[in-house]
Design an enzyme around this catalytic site. Structure first.
Site, PDB file in Angstrom:
ATOM      1  N   TRP A  25      45.937  22.915  34.239  1.00 41.03           N
ATOM      2  CA  TRP A  25      47.073  23.063  34.607  1.00 41.03           C
ATOM      3  C   TRP A  25      48.280  21.506  34.528  1.00 41.03           C
ATOM      4  O   TRP A  25      49.116  21.046  33.268  1.00 41.03           O
ATOM      5  CB  TRP A  25      48.031  23.208  36.128  1.00 41.03           C
ATOM      6  CG  TRP A  25      47.730  24.810  36.130  1.00 41.03           C
ATOM      7  CD1 TRP A  25      47.128  25.801  37.444  1.00 41.03           C
ATOM      8  CD2 TRP A  25      48.263  25.980  35.652  1.00 41.03           C
ATOM      9  NE1 TRP A  25      46.942  26.959  37.268  1.00 41.03           N
ATOM     10  CE2 TRP A  25      47.811  26.880  36.367  1.00 41.03           C
ATOM     11  CE3 TRP A  25      49.596  26.136  34.683  1.00 41.03           C
ATOM     12  CZ2 TRP A  25      47.988  28.416  35.430  1.00 41.03           C
ATOM     13  CZ3 TRP A  25      49.442  27.490  34.089  1.00 41.03           C
ATOM     14  CH2 TRP A  25      48.841  28.394  34.865  1.00 41.03           C
ATOM     15  N   ASP A  33      53.237  17.950  40.181  1.00 45.76           N
ATOM     16  CA  ASP A  33      53.075  19.604  40.412  1.00 45.76           C
ATOM     17  C   ASP A  33      52.612  20.807  41.370  1.00 45.76           C
ATOM     18  O   ASP A  33      50.886  20.078  42.298  1.00 45.76           O
ATOM     19  CB  ASP A  33      52.185  19.985  39.237  1.00 45.76           C
ATOM     20  CG  ASP A  33      52.108  22.128  38.983  1.00 45.76           C
ATOM     21  OD1 ASP A  33      52.351  22.216  39.798  1.00 45.76           O
ATOM     22  OD2 ASP A  33      51.698  21.924  38.603  1.00 45.76           O
ATOM     23  N   LYS A  76      53.016  31.142  44.007  1.00 46.22           N
ATOM     24  CA  LYS A  76      51.635  31.029  44.600  1.00 46.22           C
ATOM     25  C   LYS A  76      52.449  30.724  46.558  1.00 46.22           C
ATOM     26  O   LYS A  76      51.987  31.863  46.842  1.00 46.22           O
ATOM     27  CB  LYS A  76      51.846  29.951  44.458  1.00 46.22           C
ATOM     28  CG  LYS A  76      51.360  29.383  43.036  1.00 46.22           C
ATOM     29  CD  LYS A  76      49.846  30.197  42.183  1.00 46.22           C
ATOM     30  CE  LYS A  76      49.331  30.091  40.975  1.00 46.22           C
ATOM     31  NZ  LYS A  76      50.402  29.057  39.952  1.00 46.22           N
TER      32      LYS A  76
END
Ligand code: PLP
Length: 352
Positions: A102, A169, A193
């Site tokens: 990511w 993030d 998530k």
């Protein structure tokens, strides 16, 4: 059969939240209308958005500290682009910490808009650790990090100290632990998530860092445009925002981040202790950097793997296959995952 849902995302949500959400789909606030068939500008939905924003600031300890809360679309993946658009000057420079897939995707997007200096990377060891002791160039406009590496099972415990805006993030560990959230100037997280269903992305941004790039920003990518419209510049993802709000309320009622952190630590300890004492299993992440959300491990003997898989299936354990870039297993033990489900997995591990 009761399932134990270890999915990495979209992932487990509290049962009571799913029940409340189901009711609202049929009849929201006793309006005899569905949540998803009324105007997002109706008083009933505006109250949902405001509550979600207020709960976010409350849980993060950021009330009255100059932060705005947005519920956007396009996933965390669109934030990879929105962050440099809003924070990086033309031909400017940003510092990125590369701790996994990511992070590297975030780097790729930022490079479209300016210079990116990757100040540290753990790519050399398949992202199995968090790099430490690196320096940040003084001419960077912001620093970007990824708090929890969903795929590789590592988590940052101590964040870089910097005078520059710090962007994080937090898609896979937002609201999972107590941190001084005021050290961050911009936090973003895909909801699916640890906060809600797929379809919305939480952005918490310190107002004073915006409007400094001199760039012309397309409206939908401009945080200030969304702030000015109270996160309703266009039609928000009403269902995802509503379920996120319910989940945040559930978390607050539970005792907030301090309470959930305790529970998350207990779940992680139970599972890592089994990985470390059972000779059949091996953790993949450096011990000091282990994630309390995504627990990655291998089973050495392929024959034992087959019987482990079979026992897991019989016990209703779902979603523990590892990501292809790590292999083995990944048990995601987000906020809504009960200790009993982790115990069910550990019981199977003991049988191998
Ligand atoms: C899942 C994930 C993303 C991508 O989120 P999307 O909402 O699918 O764009 C980004 N960062 C991290 C840390 C993730 O876990």
């Amino acid at each position: 059969m009761k399932k134990h849902n270890f999915s990495a995302g979209p992932s487990i949500l509290p049962r009571v939240v799913l029940e409340q959400a189901s009711k609202a789909i049929l009849n929201f606030n006793n309006l005899d209308l569905s949540l998803i068939e009324i105007s997002h500008r109706s008083a009933d939905f505006v109250a949902v958005m405001e509550k979600a924003q207020q709960l976010t600031l409350n849980l993060l300890g950021l009330e009255n500290k100059g932060y705005s809360v947005l519920f956007l679309q396009g996933g965390a993946s669109l934030e990879f682009l929105m962050v440099p658009y809003n924070l990086m000057k033309e031909n400017g420079k940003a510092a990125y910490i590369d701790t996994g897939v990511w992070s590297s995707k975030a780097i790729k997007e930022a490079k479209l808009l300016g210079n990116v200096e990757t100040v540290a990377s753990s790519k050399d060891k398949n992202y199995s650790y968090i790099p430490k002791n690196f320096s940040i160039p003084q001419d960077a406009e912001y620093v970007h990090c990824t708090s929890n590496n969903t795929i590789f099972g590592t988590q940052i415990k101590t964040f870089p100290k910097t005078d520059m805006p710090l962007v994080c993030d937090m898609s896979s560990d937002i609201f999972s632990r107590v941190l001084d959230f005021s050290q961050f100037d911009l936090i973003y997280a895909g909801a699916q998530k640890n906060m809600g269903p797929a379809g919305t992305t939480l952005v918490v941004v310190k107002d004073e860092i915006l409007g400094k790039t001199g760039r012309t920003i397309p409206s939908m990518l401009d945080y200030q445009v969304h702030i000015n419209s109270e996160s309703m510049y266009n039609t928000p993802s009403v269902f995802a925002v509503y379920v996120s709000m319910l989940t945040l309320q559930w978390l607050k009622d539970l005792g907030g981040l301090a309470a959930i952190e305790k529970m998350n630590n207990a779940k992680a300890k139970l599972l890592y202790d089994e990985i470390d004492t059972n000779p059949n299993f091996k953790g993949t992440a450096a011990i000091e950097d282990r994630s309390h959300m995504n627990v990655t491990f291998l089973i050495e003997d392929t024959e034992k793997a087959a019987s482990f898989d079979k026992l897991c299936k019989e016990a209703g354990i779902s979603g523990i296959k590892g990501h292809r870039s790590v292999g083995g297993y990944r048990a995601s033990i987000y906020n809504a995952m009960p200790l009993e489900s982790v115990q069910a997995l550990v019981d199977i591990m003991k049988k191998i």
